[in-house]
Design an enzyme around this catalytic site. Structure first.
Site, short mmCIF file in Angstrom:
data_model
loop_
_atom_site.label_atom_id
_atom_site.label_comp_id
_atom_site.label_asym_id
_atom_site.label_seq_id
_atom_site.Cartn_x
_atom_site.Cartn_y
_atom_site.Cartn_z
N HIS A 176 -7.29 -6.17 -0.47
CA HIS A 176 -6.12 -5.30 -0.31
C HIS A 176 -4.99 -5.97 0.47
O HIS A 176 -3.91 -5.39 0.59
CB HIS A 176 -6.56 -4.02 0.43
N ASP A 213 -9.56 -5.44 -4.98
CA ASP A 213 -9.07 -4.41 -4.07
C ASP A 213 -9.90 -3.14 -4.22
O ASP A 213 -10.04 -2.60 -5.32
CB ASP A 213 -7.60 -4.12 -4.39
N SER A 255 0.83 -1.20 0.00
CA SER A 255 0.00 0.00 0.00
C SER A 255 0.87 1.26 0.00
O SER A 255 1.68 1.45 -0.91
CB SER A 255 -0.96 -0.06 1.19
#
Length: 263
Positions: free
Chosen positions: A244, A216, A90
């Site tokens: 995610h 995601d 991320s």
């Protein structure tokens, strides 16, 4: 008084692999994949400034426009081993991009897990979240960290076929360490809002692996498909029915892709 160093947990033997977590998280979030990856690599799990066991590693500058905070980059450079592979999740993936550009002699390859060049929707970028949504989330975080983070974890597992299994594990892992410093959360939010790394991707010379969940809802899968067209040397592993957090949803596939690419 000297600056407090970042907390780094190192384990295993083999090529150096650095793991960088996402916003408001900590290095414990990698869960059981830590031990599995340590069978193949010398693993370095970093807690970013103000997060996890690096809570005292402040100050923390505001995010720079169109780039990750120079302070964050500099702090990670201090603990970066030579000739390493960096895997960022991320926001940690955006940091990996900046580190690859800044330290090309030290960073051999990068792995971007659930990463996007811009988390925010822009006039010419539709694969992001609304800025007002992110700002409202940040305000709720300041008011009630625990409740808001539980909602954030729910969002992270949304779209995954195993959300019912992964969500309790994420909650357990998150609260094993103290909440991030408020200053770190605010600085991280500024980075999330400001970062637009689209123009930098073509300058990455290192081999790059993208690992992304096709469902995601935080880092849109179309962003991964777009990034695949930008890097000079790139592979994309798109995991079906995945959210995610592919390293918790599909740890075997996640590890297999990394071992194949980075060994």
């Amino acid at each position: 008084m000297g600056q407090v160093s970042l907390y780094v947990e190192s384990l295993g033997e083999g090529p150096d692999l650095v793991l960088l977590h996402g916003w408001a998280m900590h290095s414990g979030m990698w869960g059981s994949t830590r031990r599995s990856l340590a069978q193949h690599f010398r693993l370095h799990l970093v807690d970013l400034p103000g997060h996890g066991f690096s809570r005292g590693a402040l100050p923390y500058k505001r995010g720079e426009k169109n780039g990750v905070s120079e302070d964050m980059v500099e702090r990670v450079v201090e603990v970066l081993p030579p000739d390493c592979v960096i895997c960022g999740w991320s926001l940690g993936g955006q940091l990996a991009i900046e580190l690859a550009l800044r330290e090309p002699a030290r960073v051999e390859k990068i792995i971007l897990t659930s990463t996007t060049p811009s988390f925010v929707k822009r006039e010419d970028w539709q694969w992001g979240m609304e800025e007002l949504t992110l700002k409202a989330f940040a305000e709720n975080l300041r008011r009630d960290f625990s409740t808001t983070m539980k909602r954030f974890l729910t969002l992270q597992v949304s779209g995954g076929g195993d959300a019912g299994k992964v969500l309790p594990e994420m909650r357990r892992l998150l609260f094993e360490r103290s909440a991030p410093e408020p200053e770190a959360l605010e600085a991280g939010l500024q980075i999330v809002l400001a970062n637009d790394l689209r123009g930098k991707l073509r300058n990455i010379v290192q081999p790059t692996l993208l690992i992304h969940g096709e469902n995601d809802v935080i880092a849109h899968p179309e962003a991964a498909a777009w990034m695949k067209q930008q890097f000079q040397d790139v592979e994309l592993a798109m995991l079906p029915n995945c959210s995610h957090v592919p390293f918790l949803s599909y740890p075997d596939k996640f590890i297999a892709n990394i071992v194949r690419f980075a060994r």
